[in-house]
Scaffold this active site. Structure first.
Site, PDB file in Angstrom:
ATOM      1  N   ARG A  35      16.443 -98.494   7.925  1.00 22.64           N
ATOM      2  CA  ARG A  35      16.686 -97.516   8.991  1.00 22.64           C
ATOM      3  C   ARG A  35      17.620 -98.055  10.068  1.00 22.64           C
ATOM      4  NH1 ARG A  35      10.532 -94.983   9.555  1.00 22.64           N
ATOM      5  NH2 ARG A  35      10.664 -93.653   7.714  1.00 22.64           N
ATOM      6  N   LYS A 222      -1.238 -84.680  -4.377  1.00 23.34           N
ATOM      7  CA  LYS A 222      -1.933 -83.439  -4.042  1.00 23.34           C
ATOM      8  C   LYS A 222      -1.045 -82.198  -4.017  1.00 23.34           C
ATOM      9  CE  LYS A 222      -5.574 -85.700  -1.360  1.00 23.34           C
ATOM     10  NZ  LYS A 222      -6.283 -85.756  -0.055  1.00 23.34           N
ATOM     11  N   GLY A 378       8.809 -90.484   0.965  1.00 23.54           N
ATOM     12  CA  GLY A 378       8.574 -91.925   1.010  1.00 23.54           C
ATOM     13  C   GLY A 378       8.346 -92.575  -0.330  1.00 23.54           C
ATOM     14  N   GLY A 401       8.507 -86.868   5.896  1.00 19.95           N
ATOM     15  CA  GLY A 401       8.019 -85.580   6.396  1.00 19.95           C
ATOM     16  C   GLY A 401       9.144 -84.638   6.767  1.00 19.95           C
TER      17      GLY A 401
END
Length: 421
Positions: A35, A222, A378, A401
């Site tokens: 980053r 999920k 991620g 996200g």
């Protein structure tokens, strides 16, 4: 369209820039500088344009959450809790500033949280062309406050440090925080940095107007965390590859035996609705047709090949099998755009990493043949890095996200403040 830093006159201006330096640390040492490296092109450009000063702001972890957990732990054990001692050295950006200084080959002045000095005056006293880094924005409770008026208090202060706000922190673009969005209300000019521009240019078209055929690979554990993105991608995708733990919920919804595999029973109806919607839209749903199973979720577990859709009661699905990989090859070979979010197996365990590794190779192969390939999320990013294939993709997103929410079709606060006009 977003307004980019290239469209702004920066000469002689004080620039305040939001970066995402939320990097993994151990004993005060940066463990992964991805980053930091990603922000350097924008930093260099601003300095090369003759900016008077460049003030950087970022978060690093979540101090309030950690302090709360540590305090509760101390109280339960009957010990006193010294917040100042606990936070000393934790979540501090001084080591990151020092690391950036080495990467830039230029001094980076760290402006800590000492309340005995005028921070604005300190910044303005630095020589022309200075780079200043502020302390972790999340040490201020106003940064993440739900109340806009509270966020605005901090945003006004941050805005006083610059005449131009540049947002290059895509990883926090989905957060409506003081330093990511509210600040734009109090600065004359707001623009996106090069990293933010690149993320938007690759991810937004997948939702609005992708080069077709579009193949979307959605994996992970999920279904519940991927419902919105699945529904969004159905609008433009020719094929939807569903893998990872969530695939077993879909297989069970179709009436197949899944043994001890991870299943969200409360999402079976949702899975059926998505399957029905795909059928009506003419979107091909690709689920595993064979598996690699194990008796337990363990890195040392013995791999058991399962040649068929149904998984025995004594086993759990851990990875996809060779027939499924052939199906992936067929589907991805037709695509002009591929978006990948989530692994198709437990790639963290070497025994069950083949499916995700081979999938990464197929996506890389598609890139080489001219397809636009975007990796977001991620775990997907971790996978392509593990298999050393990140440089073979058109774009690897820096925001988990944020990329997911953008693929869901949502408007992200940190991007909206950089819209042209």
């Amino acid at each position: 369209m977003i307004k980019t830093v290239k469209s702004v006159d920066l000469k002689g201006k004080r620039v305040i820039m939001r970066v995402d330096f939320n990097v993994p640390m151990k004993d005060g040492v940066v463990q992964d500088d991805t980053r930091i490296t990603a922000a350097i092109p924008t930093i260099r450009y601003i300095l090369d344009q003759g900016a008077k000063s460049l003030t950087l702001m970022s978060h690093l972890g979540d101090p309030s959450k950690d302090i709360k957990a540590a305090k509760e732990k101390a109280e339960k054990s009957g010990k006193s809790f010294d917040e100042a001692a606990y936070t000393k050295g934790k979540h501090r950006l001084a080591p990151v500033a020092a690391y950036l200084e080495k990467k830039l080959g230029k001094p980076v002045v760290f402006a800590g949280e000492d309340s005995d000095y005028n921070k604005k005056g300190f910044i303005e006293s630095q020589p022309p062309g200075s780079v200043i880094m502020l302390e972790n924005t999340r040490f201020h409770k106003e940064e993440t406050a739900k109340d806009a008026a509270e966020r605005d208090k901090l945003a006004r202060e941050l805005a006083s440090y610059g005449e131009v706000f540049v947002n290059d922190a895509f990883g926090t673009a989905h957060r409506d925080h003081a330093s990511t969005a509210s600040i734009a209300k109090f600065v004359p000019v707001s623009a996106a940095g090069f990293l933010m521009e690149k993320e938007v240019n690759y991810l937004e078209p997948i939702v609005t107007s992708p080069q077709k055929p579009l193949a979307a690979i959605i994996g992970g554990a999920k279904v519940s965390s991927k419902i919105a993105v699945l529904e969004s991608l159905l609008k433009n995708a020719a094929a939807l590859v569903i893998g990872g733990g969530m695939a077993y919920t879909f297989l069970k919804a179709q009436g197949h035996s899944v043994g001890k595999s991870l299943v969200e029973n409360d999402q079976l109806d949702t899975a059926k609705k998505i399957l029905d919607a795909a059928k009506k839209a003419g979107v091909e749903i690709v689920l595993p047709v064979d598996h690699l199973g194990a008796e337990s979720f363990d890195a040392a577990a013995k791999a058991v090949p399962i040649d068929g859709l149904d998984i025995p009661d004594t086993l759990m699905g851990m990875d996809v099998g060779p027939k499924t990989l052939e199906k992936y090859r067929e589907v991805l070979g037709k695509a002009k755009t591929i978006v990948w979010n989530g692994p198709v197996g437990v790639f963290e365990f070497d025994t069950f990493a083949k499916g995700t590794c081979e999938l990464a190779k197929l996506v890389a192969e598609a890139t080489g043949k001219g397809a636009i390939t975007v990796v977001g999320g991620g775990d997907s990013v971790a996978a392509v890095n593990k298999f050393r294939l990140a440089d073979k993709m058109s774009h690897v997103s820096t925001g988990g996200g944020a990329s997911l929410e953008l693929l869901e079709g949502k408007k992200l606060p940190g991007i909206e403040v950089c819209r042209a006009g």
